[in-house]
Design an enzyme around this catalytic site. Structure first.
Site, mmCIF file in Angstrom:
data_model
loop_
_atom_site.group_PDB
_atom_site.id
_atom_site.type_symbol
_atom_site.label_atom_id
_atom_site.label_comp_id
_atom_site.label_asym_id
_atom_site.label_seq_id
_atom_site.Cartn_x
_atom_site.Cartn_y
_atom_site.Cartn_z
ATOM 1 N N HIS A 67 0.811 -1.212 0.000
ATOM 2 C CA HIS A 67 0.000 0.000 0.000
ATOM 3 C C HIS A 67 0.850 1.271 0.000
ATOM 4 C CE1 HIS A 67 -3.023 -2.925 1.298
ATOM 5 N NE2 HIS A 67 -3.946 -2.049 0.946
ATOM 6 N N GLY A 68 2.158 1.140 0.082
ATOM 7 C CA GLY A 68 3.058 2.292 0.101
ATOM 8 C C GLY A 68 2.854 3.277 -1.037
#
Length: 189
Positions: free
Chosen positions: A114-115
């Site tokens: 999800h970075g």
């Protein structure tokens, strides 16, 4: 991989809710390759890590605040995932500006899971090829990115990966890329 990153200083930007393995394993790979890693965050003290977003997974000591950090002090940037972590980072102006400035500097940036939400918020994904966790791919496409489903995507100075399952390939790719090798205009596994 020992010594490949001697003298390199790597910023790791993370907040409470970071997925433990996505910070810990890449950091170990970078440290073993000789890099000096520093954990930047939104507050001092410690940040709380998670396992699969749900379970408490201990803490990490914060080395410096992102609002006091300067891009020119680092050679590369790592953005681990977890759902909560990038969600907190993307609403913090100092974090978003740091990520935007880092991407614009041309220095290597790596992000997993999800970075890339923080990259999206920084406005730096349009025209880039990325991979990510499946649940944020529509967000990335809507922001103008080309999204691929593979363990690693490399686009210039940007390395992205899908999930903790891809950590071995991600760790190998970031050590090579942060060391100046393996950067391609567009490539992947």
């Amino acid at each position: 991989m020992a010594g490949e990153l001697n003298g390199k200083r790597v910023a790791i930007l993370a907040a409470d809710g970071v997925e433990r393995v996505e910070l810990e394993q890449p950091r170990q790979a970078l440290d073993q390759a000789g890099a000096r890693t520093e954990l930047l965050s939104l507050h001092d003290g410690q940040i709380a890590a998670r396992n699969n977003d749900l379970d408490d997974a201990g803490t990490f000591d914060v080395d410096a605040l992102v609002r006091s950090a300067a891009v020119e002090d680092y050679d590369a940037l790592l953005l681990p995932g977890g759902t909560v972590n990038p969600d907190k980072l993307r609403i913090d102006q100092a974090a978003v500006s740091f990520v935007r400035d880092f991407m614009e500097s041309g220095k290597p940036v790596a992000s997993i899971c999800h970075g890339p939400w923080t990259l999206l918020e920084a406005g730096v994904v349009s025209g880039r090829t990325l991979t990510s966790f499946p649940s944020i791919r529509t967000d990335l496409r809507n922001a103008g990115a080309t999204v691929v489903d593979q363990e690693i995507a490399i686009d210039g100075n940007l390395v992205t990966s899908r999930s903790p399952d891809d950590l071995p390939a991600f760790c190998e790719a970031i050590v090579k890329t942060f060391g100046g090798a393996g950067v391609a205009a567009e490539g992947a596994r």
